[in-house]
Write an enzyme that holds these catalytic residues in place. Structure first.
Site, PDB file in Angstrom:
ATOM      1  CE  LYS A   1       7.979  61.124  48.973  1.00 47.80           C
ATOM      2  NZ  LYS A   1       8.277  62.432  49.557  1.00 47.80           N
TER       3      LYS A   1
ATOM      4  N   GLY B   1       3.194  61.034  54.134  1.00 45.53           N
ATOM      5  CA  GLY B   1       1.887  61.603  53.797  1.00 45.53           C
ATOM      6  C   GLY B   1       1.962  62.052  52.356  1.00 45.53           C
TER       7      GLY B   1
ATOM      8  CG  ASP C   1       6.527  66.520  53.295  1.00 44.85           C
ATOM      9  OD1 ASP C   1       5.902  65.452  53.191  1.00 44.85           O
ATOM     10  OD2 ASP C   1       6.849  67.020  54.380  1.00 44.85           O
TER      11      ASP C   1
HETATM   12  P1  GDP Z   1       4.862  64.006  49.218  1.00 41.96           P
HETATM   13  O1  GDP Z   1       4.996  63.544  50.611  1.00 41.96           O
HETATM   14  O2  GDP Z   1       6.171  64.073  48.512  1.00 41.96           O
HETATM   15  O3  GDP Z   1       3.844  63.230  48.439  1.00 41.96           O
HETATM   16  O4  GDP Z   1       4.331  65.520  49.301  1.00 41.96           O
HETATM   17  P2  GDP Z   1       3.128  66.034  50.233  1.00 41.96           P
HETATM   18  O5  GDP Z   1       1.853  65.525  49.696  1.00 41.96           O
HETATM   19  O6  GDP Z   1       3.429  65.764  51.650  1.00 41.96           O
HETATM   20  O7  GDP Z   1       3.279  67.594  50.046  1.00 41.96           O
HETATM   21  C1  GDP Z   1       3.171  68.201  48.797  1.00 41.96           C
HETATM   22  C2  GDP Z   1       2.047  69.248  48.874  1.00 41.96           C
HETATM   23  O8  GDP Z   1       2.134  70.115  47.766  1.00 41.96           O
HETATM   24  C3  GDP Z   1       0.650  68.635  48.801  1.00 41.96           C
HETATM   25  O9  GDP Z   1      -0.220  69.411  49.580  1.00 41.96           O
HETATM   26  C4  GDP Z   1       0.294  68.753  47.320  1.00 41.96           C
HETATM   27  O10 GDP Z   1      -1.114  68.825  47.099  1.00 41.96           O
HETATM   28  C5  GDP Z   1       0.953  70.059  46.987  1.00 41.96           C
HETATM   29  N1  GDP Z   1       1.414  70.181  45.589  1.00 41.96           N
HETATM   30  C6  GDP Z   1       1.945  69.223  44.789  1.00 41.96           C
HETATM   31  N2  GDP Z   1       2.348  69.758  43.621  1.00 41.96           N
HETATM   32  C7  GDP Z   1       2.066  71.079  43.688  1.00 41.96           C
HETATM   33  C8  GDP Z   1       2.294  72.168  42.801  1.00 41.96           C
HETATM   34  O11 GDP Z   1       2.831  72.054  41.712  1.00 41.96           O
HETATM   35  N3  GDP Z   1       1.891  73.415  43.223  1.00 41.96           N
HETATM   36  C9  GDP Z   1       1.317  73.604  44.439  1.00 41.96           C
HETATM   37  N4  GDP Z   1       0.965  74.850  44.766  1.00 41.96           N
HETATM   38  N5  GDP Z   1       1.073  72.601  45.298  1.00 41.96           N
HETATM   39  C10 GDP Z   1       1.470  71.354  44.931  1.00 41.96           C
HETATM   40  P1  IMO Z   2       6.852  61.875  52.905  1.00 48.12           P
HETATM   41  O1  IMO Z   2       6.861  60.475  52.341  1.00 48.12           O
HETATM   42  C1  IMO Z   2       8.882  64.804  55.396  1.00 48.12           C
HETATM   43  C2  IMO Z   2      10.918  63.300  58.969  1.00 48.12           C
HETATM   44  C3  IMO Z   2      10.361  63.692  60.328  1.00 48.12           C
HETATM   45  C4  IMO Z   2      11.655  63.720  61.128  1.00 48.12           C
HETATM   46  C5  IMO Z   2      12.441  62.555  60.567  1.00 48.12           C
HETATM   47  C6  IMO Z   2      12.331  61.276  61.382  1.00 48.12           C
HETATM   48  O2  IMO Z   2       5.501  62.445  53.099  1.00 48.12           O
HETATM   49  O3  IMO Z   2       7.775  62.755  52.132  1.00 48.12           O
HETATM   50  P2  IMO Z   2      10.362  59.498  61.663  1.00 48.12           P
HETATM   51  O4  IMO Z   2       8.972  59.645  62.174  1.00 48.12           O
HETATM   52  O5  IMO Z   2      10.451  58.991  60.275  1.00 48.12           O
HETATM   53  O6  IMO Z   2      11.256  58.729  62.589  1.00 48.12           O
HETATM   54  O7  IMO Z   2      10.946  61.003  61.657  1.00 48.12           O
HETATM   55  O8  IMO Z   2      11.927  62.330  59.267  1.00 48.12           O
HETATM   56  N1  IMO Z   2       9.938  62.654  58.055  1.00 48.12           N
HETATM   57  C7  IMO Z   2       9.411  63.254  56.986  1.00 48.12           C
HETATM   58  N2  IMO Z   2       9.547  64.520  56.531  1.00 48.12           N
HETATM   59  N3  IMO Z   2       8.149  63.913  54.702  1.00 48.12           N
HETATM   60  C8  IMO Z   2       8.036  62.632  55.125  1.00 48.12           C
HETATM   61  O9  IMO Z   2       7.427  61.691  54.397  1.00 48.12           O
HETATM   62  C9  IMO Z   2       8.645  62.262  56.330  1.00 48.12           C
HETATM   63  N4  IMO Z   2       8.707  61.122  57.049  1.00 48.12           N
HETATM   64  C10 IMO Z   2       9.509  61.366  58.085  1.00 48.12           C
HETATM   65  O10 IMO Z   2       9.751  64.951  60.268  1.00 48.12           O
HETATM   66  O11 IMO Z   2      12.381  64.888  60.827  1.00 48.12           O
HETATM   67 MG    MG Z   3       4.495  64.135  52.535  1.00 48.86          MG
END
Ligand code: GDP
Ligand code: IMO
Ligand code: MG
Length: 434
Positions: A16, A40, A13
């Site tokens: 990416k 996600g 999270d």
């Molecule tokens: P990922 O799994 O690494 O793609 O990250 P996620 O999408 O799960 O979580 C990142 C969250 O931060 C999302 O809701 C993005 O819209 C938000 N986001 C990304 N870059 C920024 C930023 O520079 N500032 C803020 N405030 N939100 C951001």
């Molecule tokens: P993205 O790609 C954050 C975490 C789960 C749990 C552990 C194992 O959005 O960064 P699983 O369901 O994979 O067996 O769960 O890994 N986890 C993540 N945490 N971002 C993710 O994906 C994750 N995918 C799995 O919360 O701790």
């Molecule tokens: Mg994510």
């Protein structure tokens, strides 16, 4: 753009989705190499928010074609739900999305088994998984009783593989699957509508990428999760079940290391983690609540609140080392705007000794105490800034300190969730870092 891997440098999270989306504009191919619908990846385009779970983020860049590599475990109903919502949002998917034939399927019994697995653990020992069947699907793959996307092309083989897997688990669990109505026939029925849709998408993934490399096309290898969730390099057992690190790009796509140029680590300006497991810099106080609220830190896949804390340079140095990260993209800088002071973890105390290395056994991370350097905050809005020179000097110092400590170059700074809210530093005179 040289072919690059984009991976999460923390516990997932990191942002990416946003980073891949920006880089995908100049990519011919975007190939996802690990994980499944546990991921996600969020991209905000104007008023529309896309949350990509299985489909590579490149699908939002019209010129890019996308491959789901065989390192990914594929939940077909989830995939087609996602494809349908993309189509509904006006994204062209036909002839742009391909699936490696050796990708293993996540099947209904994997989710049942995962529920049982988590139930068997005490509350302190639960992994806190996303319940997407990820662990059991990879377990079946490694135990050589998995069902692969390519099996859908051969009904006999599909039936045989399914029966074998389900019989095995019924025997081991004393009929758990049958008692829950999960039979080879019920699974086959559930898969039926997916088979015709998936068939034209199935390809020989490694051959396709080899061809792209030979033609000099640019490929972005999209990771999922983060380094500290890697099955080998993460905080085992509180990890996911795949190789989220750079090696996963080779094994999960079938490309040689020579097909990788840069390794870009996505680094959130602080740290978050969803689920259980050690997290040395977790801020279990008002600061943590402020990061959580300011960063809107809720899981994209499960909606759970993310645990929040400060940047951990020891863990990041480890991430740089095990992946050969050359460049970083720092996201969510704006979330730190209001803090008077920003602690950064520069070392750990472990069993009375100071160290700057993650303990060899990642689980030991719960024994370390962070040693912080306190950086001054900037107390100024950075939200939406697009020019590095406009950043407050304290925030530039923060970024410079991070890059210098890690010996990496700063490629990008994200100052908000929108595509435009980004500072691109390539060729910029203020490029920070080694
Ligand atoms: P990922 O799994 O690494 O793609 O990250 P996620 O999408 O799960 O979580 C990142 C969250 O931060 C999302 O809701 C993005 O819209 C938000 N986001 C990304 N870059 C920024 C930023 O520079 N500032 C803020 N405030 N939100 C951001
Ligand atoms: P993205 O790609 C954050 C975490 C789960 C749990 C552990 C194992 O959005 O960064 P699983 O369901 O994979 O067996 O769960 O890994 N986890 C993540 N945490 N971002 C993710 O994906 C994750 N995918 C799995 O919360 O701790
Ligand atoms: Mg994510």
């Amino acid at each position: 753009m040289s072919n690059c891997v984009v991976l999460g440098a923390q516990w997932g999270d990191e942002g990416k989705g946003k980073v891949v989306d920006l880089l995908a504009k100049s990519a011919d191919w975007v190939a996802r190499y690990a994980g499944g619908a546990n991921a996600g990846h969020t991209v905000k385009v104007g008023q529309t928010k896309f949350a990509l779970h299985l489909v590579p983020t490149g699908i939002l860049s019209p010129q890019a074609r996308c491959l789901i590599g065989h390192g990914v475990v594929l939940d077909l109903p989830a995939l087609f739900n996602e494809i349908d919502s993309l189509i509904k949002a006006g994204i062209k998917v036909d002839d742009r999305l391909f699936v490696a034939s050796a990708a293993h399927l996540v099947l209904p019994h994997h989710k049942l088994l995962e529920e049982q697995g988590e139930e068997c653990r005490s509350s302190a020992e639960k992994i806190g998984t996303t319940m997407r069947g990820i662990g059991p699907a990879y377990a079946d793959k490694i135990a050589r009783r998995g069902v692969r996307a390519g099996d859908l092309l051969d009904p006999d083989r599909l039936g045989r593989s399914l029966r074998q897997a389900i019989d095995y688990w019924n025997r081991i669990t004393n009929g758990l699957l049958s008692s829950r109505g999960c039979t080879a026939e019920s699974v086959l029925q559930e898969l039926q509508p997916c088979i015709a849709r998936l068939t034209p998408m199935i390809v020989d993934g490694p051959l396709l990428l080899d061809d792209a490399v030979r033609r000099g096309q640019s490929i972005l290898y999209e990771g999922a999760q983060g380094v500290l969730l890697d099955i080998d390099f993460g905080t085992y057992p509180y990890v996911t079940s795949s190789s989220t690190t750079v090696g996963g790009a080779c094994t999960g796509l079938g490309i040689p290391p020579s097909a990788i140029g840069r390794v870009i680590g996505v680094v959130k300006a602080y740290t978050t983690r969803v689920g259980n497991g050690p997290f040395p810099t977790e801020a279990l106080n008002d600061d943590g609540n402020r990061l959580q609220a300011g960063g809107n830190e809720f899981g994209t896949t499960t909606g759970r609140s993310r645990r929040c804390g400060w940047l951990d340079l020891v863990a990041l140095k480890y991430a740089v080392r095990v992946n050969g990260i050359t460049h970083i993209a720092v996201t969510k800088l704006d979330v730190l705007d209001e803090f008077d002071e920003i602690p950064v973890c520069v070392a750990y105390e472990h069993r009375g000794q100071r160290t700057t290395e993650v303990p060899f056994d990642g689980a030991r991370l719960d024994e370390v105490k962070p040693v912080y350097k306190t950086m001054p905050g900037w107390k100024q809005r950075t939200v939406g800034l697009t020019d590095f020179d406009e950043l407050p000097s304290a925030s530039k110092n923060y970024l410079k300190f991070v890059c210098d400590s890690l010996h990496v170059k700063l490629l990008m700074v994200s100052t908000g969730p929108e595509r435009e809210e980004t500072i691109l530093l390539e060729n910029h005179h203020s490029l920070v870092g080694a």
